[in-house]
Design an enzyme around this catalytic site. Structure first.
Site, PDB file in Angstrom:
ATOM      1  N   GLU A  25       0.838  -1.195   0.000  1.00  0.00           N
ATOM      2  CA  GLU A  25       0.000   0.000   0.000  1.00  0.00           C
ATOM      3  C   GLU A  25       0.876   1.249   0.000  1.00  0.00           C
ATOM      4  OE1 GLU A  25      -2.719  -0.006   3.330  1.00  0.00           O
ATOM      5  OE2 GLU A  25      -3.755   1.796   2.613  1.00  0.00           O
ATOM      6  N   ASN A 172     -12.355  -0.997  -0.692  1.00  0.00           N
ATOM      7  CA  ASN A 172     -11.651  -1.686   0.393  1.00  0.00           C
ATOM      8  C   ASN A 172     -12.280  -1.304   1.722  1.00  0.00           C
ATOM      9  OD1 ASN A 172      -9.151  -2.824   1.902  1.00  0.00           O
ATOM     10  ND2 ASN A 172      -9.236  -0.690   2.587  1.00  0.00           N
ATOM     11  N   GLU A 173     -12.525  -2.261   2.564  1.00  0.00           N
ATOM     12  CA  GLU A 173     -13.074  -2.003   3.906  1.00  0.00           C
ATOM     13  C   GLU A 173     -14.162  -0.919   3.834  1.00  0.00           C
ATOM     14  OE1 GLU A 173     -10.019  -1.530   6.935  1.00  0.00           O
ATOM     15  OE2 GLU A 173      -9.394  -3.613   6.655  1.00  0.00           O
ATOM     16  N   TYR A 248      -6.686  -9.348  11.249  1.00  0.00           N
ATOM     17  CA  TYR A 248      -5.348  -9.150  11.795  1.00  0.00           C
ATOM     18  C   TYR A 248      -5.251  -9.803  13.161  1.00  0.00           C
ATOM     19  CZ  TYR A 248      -4.239  -5.678   8.203  1.00  0.00           C
ATOM     20  OH  TYR A 248      -3.963  -5.058   7.006  1.00  0.00           O
ATOM     21  N   GLU A 305      -6.076  -9.307   3.567  1.00  0.00           N
ATOM     22  CA  GLU A 305      -5.247  -8.637   4.574  1.00  0.00           C
ATOM     23  C   GLU A 305      -5.198  -9.531   5.799  1.00  0.00           C
ATOM     24  OE1 GLU A 305      -5.852  -4.441   5.437  1.00  0.00           O
ATOM     25  OE2 GLU A 305      -6.390  -4.055   3.347  1.00  0.00           O
ATOM     26  N   GLN A 354       2.156  -6.257   5.445  1.00  0.00           N
ATOM     27  CA  GLN A 354       2.337  -5.887   4.062  1.00  0.00           C
ATOM     28  C   GLN A 354       3.757  -6.258   3.656  1.00  0.00           C
ATOM     29  OE1 GLN A 354       1.103  -1.899   3.057  1.00  0.00           O
ATOM     30  NE2 GLN A 354      -0.821  -2.067   4.187  1.00  0.00           N
TER      31      GLN A 354
END
Ligand code: AHR
Length: 500
Positions: A25, A172-173, A248, A305, A354
Site C-alpha cells: 500500500e 476496500n473495507e 489481523y 489482509e 504488508q
C-alpha cells in the site's frame, strides 16, 4: 511419540499459488524507499525498483501483489499517477501520517514491478471517493487492446500493449475507511460498479473482488451475499469472483496498546498464537454463509489482509506502521498459511499485510540496507505448496500454553506436487518443548527427504547489524521407516519436509 497420518490418495483440492500473495500500500516506507527508489537513486535499481528487494522477493516467489491499498485505495485517483512525473498531481495521504504523496509510483510503475517479480496484478479500485466512470476507465486504460482515447493515452505514456489484471477489488473495507457503508448499501453500489468493469480480454478475464467482512462480522457477509444474489440466477451469477476477508492478529488491551513486536512474554506468545488460530473459525463460518448462495464454491474467499499488528517501533512515525518481526511472526505466518492450505477449496487468495516495511513484512529496509525477516523464510519454505494438491493429513496433538491461551502443540498441512513429491509444513507452537513424531504415509514409499527448518527463541529477530540471527538451516533429525518418516521437531519452529 506423536502419530502423524498422511494419505496422498485422498486429494482435497488445488492450493492456488495466490494463497501466497502479498500486499503493498502507499503507506509509510512500504513502497517509497522499501521498493521504489526512483531511477536516479544511488541505491542500485532497475527502472526505479530496488534490485536487492526485487531479487529477494523473486526467490521467495511472489505470485500476486495487491495495490494501491488498503484504506489508501479509496482516496486514490489513478489519473493522478500517470504521465510525466514532474506534472503528476500531489495529494495528502490522509490515512497514513498525513504526508504528501507525489504519485511518482502509479499504474505504470506498479505493472513494471509485477513484471519484474513475475507475478499477477491485483488492483484495488476506489469506490469510497471515486466514481463508476473513474473505475471503469481505469480498467479500460489498463486492459483494452483496441483503439480508444484512453488506450492512446496509455501509449503516449509508454505502454502500447494492454496489461493483464487478474484481480480487481471494488473498494476496500467499505464498512470502515472505505466509506462507512452499511452492507446493504455497499452491496447495491457493488452491483452497479462491477457492471462497468468490462472484460476486454475474454481469454484472461478479470476476477472481481467484492468487499467482505471485518473479522467475525458474519452479518456483513450474510447481507452482502443476500443483496448481490437478489433476483440473479445462482448458476449464471457472474457478479463476483471473490469476497474479501480481513483479519489481523491483534492482542493488546486496546487499539493504542497493541504490544511490542519484540519485547513480549511467553503468555503473550501463546495469546498471539491463539488469536491467530481463530482464522480457522472465521473461514469456516464465513464460508458456510457463502455456501447458502454459492454451494458449488465458485466464489473465492480472499483473505486479502492478514498478519500481526503491533505497536510501531519506538521513534518511528506512528502513521507508518513500521514493526520488527520475530519468530512469533514466523509461527503466525506458518499457522495462517497451513489454515489457508487446508481451506484451499474456498480460500483462493490471501495477501499478507504488508510486503516491505509495514506491519508483518517479509523485508525491512533502512537506506541501502535490507534484511530478511523470519516471515520471509516461512514464505520461502511454503512456496513448495504453490499450485500443488492438498492431501489428507492428521496430526495427533495435545493442548499446551497458559490457562488463558490454550493452543495445539503442533499444526500441519501437506500437499503433493506434480512430480509426486510430498511437502509437509509443520509448526511447533511450544515455546520450549520438542516433540517426536512418527508419520505414516499411506501407499507411499519414502526414499529421500529434504528437510529445512526455521527455529530460534520466541523473541529472536534479524537486524541490519545482525541479519542472520534467524535463518533457514538444513534439518536432519529424521529417520526413514518402512511406513514413513520419524522426526523430532524442536520448540518454536517451522519445519519443511519434502519426501520422495
Ligand atoms: O494494512 C493497513 C490497513 O489495515 C489497510 O489500509 C486497511 O485496509 C486495514 O484496515
Amino acid at each position: 511419540m506423536l502419530k502423524m497420518y498422511v494419505n496422498p490418495n485422498i486429494k482435497k483440492g488445488k492450493i492456488n499459488k495466490e494463497i501466497y500473495g502479498h500486499f503493498a500500500e502507499h503507506l509509510g516506507r512500504g513502497i517509497y524507499e522499501g521498493i521504489y527508489v526512483g531511477e536516479n537513486s544511488s541505491i542500485p535499481n532497475t527502472n526505479g525498483m530496488r534490485n536487492d528487494v526485487v531479487e529477494a522477493l523473486k526467490k521467495m516467489q511472489v505470485p500476486v501483489l495487491r495495490w494501491p491499498g488498503g484504506c489508501f485505495a479509496d482516496e486514490y485517483h489513478w489519473k493522478d499517477g500517470i504521465g510525466p512525473k514532474e506534472t503528476r498531481k500531489k495529494m495528502i495521504n490522509t490515512n497514513w501520517g498525513g504526508v504528501v504523496e507525489d504519485n511518482s509510483f502509479g499504474t505504470h510503475e506498479f505493472m513494471e514491478l509485477c513484471n519484474q517479480l513475475g507475478c499477477e496484478a491485483y488492483v484495488n479500485g476506489n469506490m469510497g471517493s471515486g466514481s463508476v466512470q473513474e473505475m471503469s476507465e481505469w480498467v479500460e486504460y489498463m486492459t483494452f487492446g483496441g483503439s480508444s482515447p484512453l488506450t492512446k493515452l496509455r501509449e503516449e505514456n509508454g505502454r502500447k500493449e494492454p496489461w493483464n489484471i487478474k484481480f480487481f477489488g471494488v473498494g476496500n473495507e467499505n464498512w470502515g475507511c472505505g466509506g462507512n457503508m452499511t452492507p446493504e448499501y455497499y452491496a447495491n453500489q457493488y452491483r452497479q460498479y462491477q457492471t462497468f468493469l468490462r472484460n476486454y480480454n475474454s481469454d484472461k478475464p478479470i476476477n472481481k473482488i467484492c468487499c467482505g467482512p471485518n473479522g467475525n462480522d458474519y452479518n456483513w457477509t450474510k447481507k452482502v451475499m443476500e443483496e448481490c444474489f437478489k433476483g440473479v440466477q445462482k448458476e449464471a451469477h457472474g457478479l463476483m469472483d471473490g469476497l474479501s476477508l480481513h483479519y489481523y492478529t491483534i492482542t493488546g488491551p486496546d487499539w493504542f496498546h497493541k504490544g511490542s513486536a519484540t519485547g513480549f512474554s511467553k503468555e503473550e506468545w501463546y495469546k498471539t498464537l491463539k488469536a491467530t488460530l481463530n482464522m480457522e473459525e472465521l473461514i469456516t463460518r464465513h464460508s458456510t454463509i457463502m455456501d447458502e448462495y454459492d454451494p458449488e464454491q465458485n466464489i473465492g474467499l480472499m483473505v486479502d489482509e492478514w498478519g500481526n499488528w503491533f505497536d510501531v517501533e519506538i521513534g518511528t512515525n506512528p502513521g507508518f506502521l513500521y514493526q520488527q518481526n520475530t519468530m512469533r511472526d514466523a509461527l503466525v505466518a506458518g499457522i495462517n498459511l497451513n489454515i489457508f492450505n487446508k481451506h484451499c477449496k474456498r480460500v483462493r487468495m490471501a495477501n499478507i499485510a504488508q510486503m516491505v516495511n509495514v506491519l508483518q513484512s517479509v523485508i525491512l529496509t533502512e537506506g541501502e540496507k535490507m534484511v530478511l525477516t523470519p516471515t520471509y523464510y516461512v514464505f520461502y519454505l511454503y512456496k513448495n505448496h504453490q499450485e500443488a494438491t492438498l492431501v489428507d493429513s492428521y496430526l495427533q496433538t495435545s493442548l499446551i500454553g497458559t490457562e488463558e491461551s490454550k493452543v495445539p502443540n503442533l499444526v500441519e498441512s501437506v500437499s503433493m506436487n506434480e512430480e509426486g513429491h510430498i511437502n509437509m509444513t509443520i509448526n511447533n507452537l511450544s515455546a520450549d518443548e520438542s516433540y517426536d513424531v512418527e508419520s505414516l504415509l499411506v501407499d507411499f514409499k519414502a526414499q529421500n527427504v529434504n528437510g529445512t527448518i526455521l527455529k530460534g527463541n520466541i523473541n529472536a529477530y534479524n537486524t541490519f547489524e545482525n541479519p542472520d540471527v534467524v535463518k533457514l538451516e538444513a534439518f536432519d533429525a529424521y529417520e526413514l521407516t518402512d511406513q514413513g518418516i520419524k522426526f523430532t521437531i524442536p520448540p518454536c519452529s517451522v519445519l519443511h519436509l519434502e519426501v520422495f
